[in-house]
Write an enzyme that holds these catalytic residues in place. Structure first.
Site, PDB file in Angstrom:
ATOM      1  N   ARG A   1      -8.408 -18.050   9.268  1.00  0.00           N
ATOM      2  CA  ARG A   1      -8.743 -17.305   8.054  1.00  0.00           C
ATOM      3  C   ARG A   1      -7.620 -16.390   7.572  1.00  0.00           C
ATOM      4  O   ARG A   1      -7.846 -15.463   6.794  1.00  0.00           O
ATOM      5  CB  ARG A   1     -10.044 -16.510   8.234  1.00  0.00           C
ATOM      6  CG  ARG A   1     -11.246 -17.405   8.506  1.00  0.00           C
ATOM      7  CD  ARG A   1     -12.547 -16.622   8.452  1.00  0.00           C
ATOM      8  NE  ARG A   1     -13.672 -17.520   8.675  1.00  0.00           N
ATOM      9  CZ  ARG A   1     -14.218 -17.780   9.858  1.00  0.00           C
ATOM     10  NH1 ARG A   1     -13.724 -17.198  10.943  1.00  0.00           N
ATOM     11  NH2 ARG A   1     -15.237 -18.602   9.969  1.00  0.00           N
TER      12      ARG A   1
ATOM     13  N   LYS B   1       2.074 -18.318  -4.036  1.00  0.00           N
ATOM     14  CA  LYS B   1       1.400 -19.578  -4.333  1.00  0.00           C
ATOM     15  C   LYS B   1       1.743 -20.582  -3.239  1.00  0.00           C
ATOM     16  O   LYS B   1       2.908 -20.893  -3.012  1.00  0.00           O
ATOM     17  CB  LYS B   1       1.821 -20.111  -5.698  1.00  0.00           C
ATOM     18  CG  LYS B   1       1.267 -19.295  -6.854  1.00  0.00           C
ATOM     19  CD  LYS B   1       1.894 -19.675  -8.168  1.00  0.00           C
ATOM     20  CE  LYS B   1       1.234 -20.843  -8.824  1.00  0.00           C
ATOM     21  NZ  LYS B   1       1.734 -21.059 -10.200  1.00  0.00           N
TER      22      LYS B   1
ATOM     23  N   GLU C   1      15.034 -23.977 -12.468  1.00  0.00           N
ATOM     24  CA  GLU C   1      14.061 -22.881 -12.437  1.00  0.00           C
ATOM     25  C   GLU C   1      14.674 -21.579 -12.959  1.00  0.00           C
ATOM     26  O   GLU C   1      13.972 -20.763 -13.570  1.00  0.00           O
ATOM     27  CB  GLU C   1      13.522 -22.681 -11.017  1.00  0.00           C
ATOM     28  CG  GLU C   1      12.654 -23.828 -10.510  1.00  0.00           C
ATOM     29  CD  GLU C   1      11.249 -23.838 -11.125  1.00  0.00           C
ATOM     30  OE1 GLU C   1      10.944 -22.991 -11.987  1.00  0.00           O
ATOM     31  OE2 GLU C   1      10.459 -24.711 -10.732  1.00  0.00           O
TER      32      GLU C   1
ATOM     33  N   LYS D   1      10.357 -12.503 -11.704  1.00  0.00           N
ATOM     34  CA  LYS D   1       9.123 -13.024 -11.125  1.00  0.00           C
ATOM     35  C   LYS D   1       8.315 -11.919 -10.462  1.00  0.00           C
ATOM     36  O   LYS D   1       7.082 -11.898 -10.551  1.00  0.00           O
ATOM     37  CB  LYS D   1       9.432 -14.143 -10.133  1.00  0.00           C
ATOM     38  CG  LYS D   1       8.161 -14.821  -9.649  1.00  0.00           C
ATOM     39  CD  LYS D   1       8.377 -16.194  -9.079  1.00  0.00           C
ATOM     40  CE  LYS D   1       7.038 -16.872  -8.806  1.00  0.00           C
ATOM     41  NZ  LYS D   1       7.204 -18.205  -8.203  1.00  0.00           N
TER      42      LYS D   1
ATOM     43  N   GLU E   1      -2.547 -15.462 -11.587  1.00  0.00           N
ATOM     44  CA  GLU E   1      -2.292 -16.345 -12.723  1.00  0.00           C
ATOM     45  C   GLU E   1      -3.472 -16.438 -13.687  1.00  0.00           C
ATOM     46  O   GLU E   1      -3.832 -17.505 -14.178  1.00  0.00           O
ATOM     47  CB  GLU E   1      -1.924 -17.750 -12.203  1.00  0.00           C
ATOM     48  CG  GLU E   1      -1.097 -18.552 -13.186  1.00  0.00           C
ATOM     49  CD  GLU E   1      -0.570 -19.840 -12.580  1.00  0.00           C
ATOM     50  OE1 GLU E   1       0.657 -20.002 -12.550  1.00  0.00           O
ATOM     51  OE2 GLU E   1      -1.372 -20.677 -12.138  1.00  0.00           O
TER      52      GLU E   1
ATOM     53  N   ARG F   1       1.194 -14.628 -15.815  1.00  0.00           N
ATOM     54  CA  ARG F   1       1.922 -15.412 -14.816  1.00  0.00           C
ATOM     55  C   ARG F   1       2.038 -16.885 -15.203  1.00  0.00           C
ATOM     56  O   ARG F   1       2.964 -17.589 -14.775  1.00  0.00           O
ATOM     57  CB  ARG F   1       1.270 -15.273 -13.439  1.00  0.00           C
ATOM     58  CG  ARG F   1       2.058 -15.959 -12.343  1.00  0.00           C
ATOM     59  CD  ARG F   1       1.605 -15.570 -10.954  1.00  0.00           C
ATOM     60  NE  ARG F   1       2.359 -16.308  -9.957  1.00  0.00           N
ATOM     61  CZ  ARG F   1       2.251 -16.150  -8.653  1.00  0.00           C
ATOM     62  NH1 ARG F   1       1.422 -15.242  -8.165  1.00  0.00           N
ATOM     63  NH2 ARG F   1       2.965 -16.868  -7.813  1.00  0.00           N
TER      64      ARG F   1
ATOM     65  N   ASN G   1       5.263 -21.186 -15.840  1.00  0.00           N
ATOM     66  CA  ASN G   1       5.087 -22.635 -15.757  1.00  0.00           C
ATOM     67  C   ASN G   1       5.662 -23.372 -16.954  1.00  0.00           C
ATOM     68  O   ASN G   1       5.280 -24.517 -17.225  1.00  0.00           O
ATOM     69  CB  ASN G   1       3.601 -22.973 -15.601  1.00  0.00           C
ATOM     70  CG  ASN G   1       3.076 -22.614 -14.232  1.00  0.00           C
ATOM     71  OD1 ASN G   1       3.760 -22.801 -13.233  1.00  0.00           O
ATOM     72  ND2 ASN G   1       1.872 -22.071 -14.182  1.00  0.00           N
TER      73      ASN G   1
ATOM     74  N   HIS H   1       6.328 -27.088 -16.727  1.00  0.00           N
ATOM     75  CA  HIS H   1       5.669 -27.612 -15.538  1.00  0.00           C
ATOM     76  C   HIS H   1       4.497 -28.544 -15.845  1.00  0.00           C
ATOM     77  O   HIS H   1       4.177 -29.414 -15.030  1.00  0.00           O
ATOM     78  CB  HIS H   1       5.188 -26.458 -14.651  1.00  0.00           C
ATOM     79  CG  HIS H   1       6.285 -25.806 -13.884  1.00  0.00           C
ATOM     80  ND1 HIS H   1       7.387 -25.226 -14.481  1.00  0.00           N
ATOM     81  CD2 HIS H   1       6.468 -25.640 -12.538  1.00  0.00           C
ATOM     82  CE1 HIS H   1       8.184 -24.737 -13.544  1.00  0.00           C
ATOM     83  NE2 HIS H   1       7.646 -24.965 -12.371  1.00  0.00           N
TER      84      HIS H   1
ATOM     85  N   HIS I   1       5.008 -31.678 -13.751  1.00  0.00           N
ATOM     86  CA  HIS I   1       4.115 -32.114 -12.677  1.00  0.00           C
ATOM     87  C   HIS I   1       3.595 -33.524 -12.939  1.00  0.00           C
ATOM     88  O   HIS I   1       3.403 -34.304 -11.988  1.00  0.00           O
ATOM     89  CB  HIS I   1       2.942 -31.145 -12.539  1.00  0.00           C
ATOM     90  CG  HIS I   1       3.312 -29.857 -11.870  1.00  0.00           C
ATOM     91  ND1 HIS I   1       2.453 -28.776 -11.805  1.00  0.00           N
ATOM     92  CD2 HIS I   1       4.437 -29.459 -11.225  1.00  0.00           C
ATOM     93  CE1 HIS I   1       3.046 -27.782 -11.161  1.00  0.00           C
ATOM     94  NE2 HIS I   1       4.243 -28.174 -10.804  1.00  0.00           N
TER      95      HIS I   1
ATOM     96  N   HIS J   1      11.589 -31.556  -7.850  1.00  0.00           N
ATOM     97  CA  HIS J   1      10.757 -30.703  -8.697  1.00  0.00           C
ATOM     98  C   HIS J   1      11.560 -30.131  -9.868  1.00  0.00           C
ATOM     99  O   HIS J   1      11.118 -30.168 -11.023  1.00  0.00           O
ATOM    100  CB  HIS J   1      10.165 -29.565  -7.861  1.00  0.00           C
ATOM    101  CG  HIS J   1       9.379 -28.578  -8.658  1.00  0.00           C
ATOM    102  ND1 HIS J   1       8.192 -28.889  -9.284  1.00  0.00           N
ATOM    103  CD2 HIS J   1       9.628 -27.267  -8.947  1.00  0.00           C
ATOM    104  CE1 HIS J   1       7.731 -27.835  -9.918  1.00  0.00           C
ATOM    105  NE2 HIS J   1       8.577 -26.831  -9.736  1.00  0.00           N
TER     106      HIS J   1
END
Length: 369
Positions: free
Chosen positions: A121, A143, A185, A227, A237, A241, A245, A248, A252, A265
């Site tokens: 956990r 993330k 990026e 960031k 997000e 935030r 992206n 992206h 993606h 990526h």
């Protein structure tokens, strides 16, 4: 050595930036001394840096109880790799007072961070990113995820690291293709958030590609500052935030459609940024000259500006799974001007199809679906 802080109350943490940082035992903080340590890496990075990290951990009062090496590349972000990590942690009897150290690029960081988020956990982890992409982006913000066949990073959790140790000296061993993927990026951060960074990149790209130490340190620091500010304001997000992206949603889809690992990526994000910029002209009022700046800077960095041969229907199918989607509608991060992005919903699908067709070669008949 420079330090940027991510301010999140009790989850705040430092980002240490500098050559030789991974050797500095003091930067690992008190966590390794609290319990046993697992180091997660891949064979390439481990061969270069694992001994140095283990020596630093020993000076910090910890001895790695277990080392887990996963395969190199995006395919390692899988349930199978996660099971291997859990088997190793359980086999070494690591408890809640243990710490995971993620040594590698974005794939290792995402996988190790997700393992830390859910093992018993949640246990602490430290990011030691060794690629430019990880240092400027994926190691910061908490993330963590693995991929699913239907979408990238679909199974994951928010779990902030205890510290990020970004050794810019490690970028000297980075393959050229990986360096350029990381620059994508940095370019994204500039166009989405900081027009001055865009101008700096336009004037200094040759220095960055030549791996001049001060140029690398500058883009790592500035990207982390940008960031960190966004994450502090919107950790999960729910708003601002999402601007990180840019490119992206298309990117993606490229990664999933081409098969994870075929495109890096950053390469997919680069082609996605061109599509996002062209869509911004049509749907967000971006000046065509500014869209041309996006393409020109990516070309200057040696990055792809066209997607793979894939039918628009396939792009749309994959983009429908994007995590920014709301009420079943794909939302796009678009540029309103250089340095200012915004999330746009209800973009006309015909415009999306137009930019996909313009920025991708025709799909072979067998691939059209």
């Amino acid at each position: 050595m420079e330090t940027v802080r991510v301010v999140l109350g009790g989850r705040s943490y430092p980002i240490h930036i500098g050559a030789g940082a991974l050797d500095d035992a003091a930067l690992y903080g008190p966590q390794p001394g609290a319990g046993r340590v697992a180091v997660i890496s891949n064979p390439v990075v481990a061969g270069l840096y694992l001994a140095r990290v283990k020596a630093a951990l020993a000076r910090a009062g910890a001895e790695p109880a277990v080392e887990v090496l996963v395969e190199d590349g995006e395919q390692a972000k899988s349930w199978a790799s996660l099971e291997r990590v859990f088997d190793a942690l359980l086999g070494a009897r690591l408890g809640r007072d243990s710490v995971i150290v993620a040594l590698g690029g974005g794939v290792v960081g995402d996988l190790a961070g997700f393992a830390a988020a859910v093992y018993q956990r949640g246990i602490p982890f430290i990011q030691v990113p060794t690629t430019l992409l990880a240092q400027v982006d994926s190691s910061v913000g908490g993330k963590t995820a693995v991929n699913h066949a239907r979408g990238k990073n679909m199974i994951g959790a928010f779990h902030q690291p205890a510290a990020v140790i970004a050794d810019v000296g490690a970028l000297g061993t980075l393959p050229e293709r990986e360096l350029r993927a990381g620059i994508a990026e940095v370019i994204k951060h500039g166009f989405a958030l900081d027009a001055d960074l865009v101008a700096w990149l336009e004037a200094n790209m040759a220095r960055l590609l030549a791996r001049e130490a001060d140029a690398l340190a500058h883009v790592v620091r500035r990207s982390c500052e940008l960031k960190a500010a966004v994450v502090a304001a919107d950790e999960r997000e729910s708003g601002r935030r999402a601007l990180l992206n840019l490119g992206h949603t298309f990117g993606h889809a490229i990664e999933a459609g081409a098969g994870y690992g075929a495109w890096l990526h950053g390469e997919a994000v680069a082609a996605g940024m061109v599509m996002a910029a062209e869509l911004s002209v049509r749907a967000a009022g971006l000046a065509p000259a500014d869209a041309a700046r996006v393409r020109a800077l990516l070309e200057q960095a040696g990055l792809p500006v066209r997607g793979p041969a894939m039918a628009p229907d396939r792009y749309l199918e994959l983009m429908a799974l994007d995590k920014k989607a709301a009420r079943g509608r794909t939302r796009f991060v678009l540029l309103e001007r250089v340095g200012q992005a915004a999330v746009h919903a209800d973009v006309d699908e015909r415009l999306v199809r137009d930019v996909i067709a313009a920025a991708s070669p025709p799909a072979p008949a067998a691939a059209a679906r």
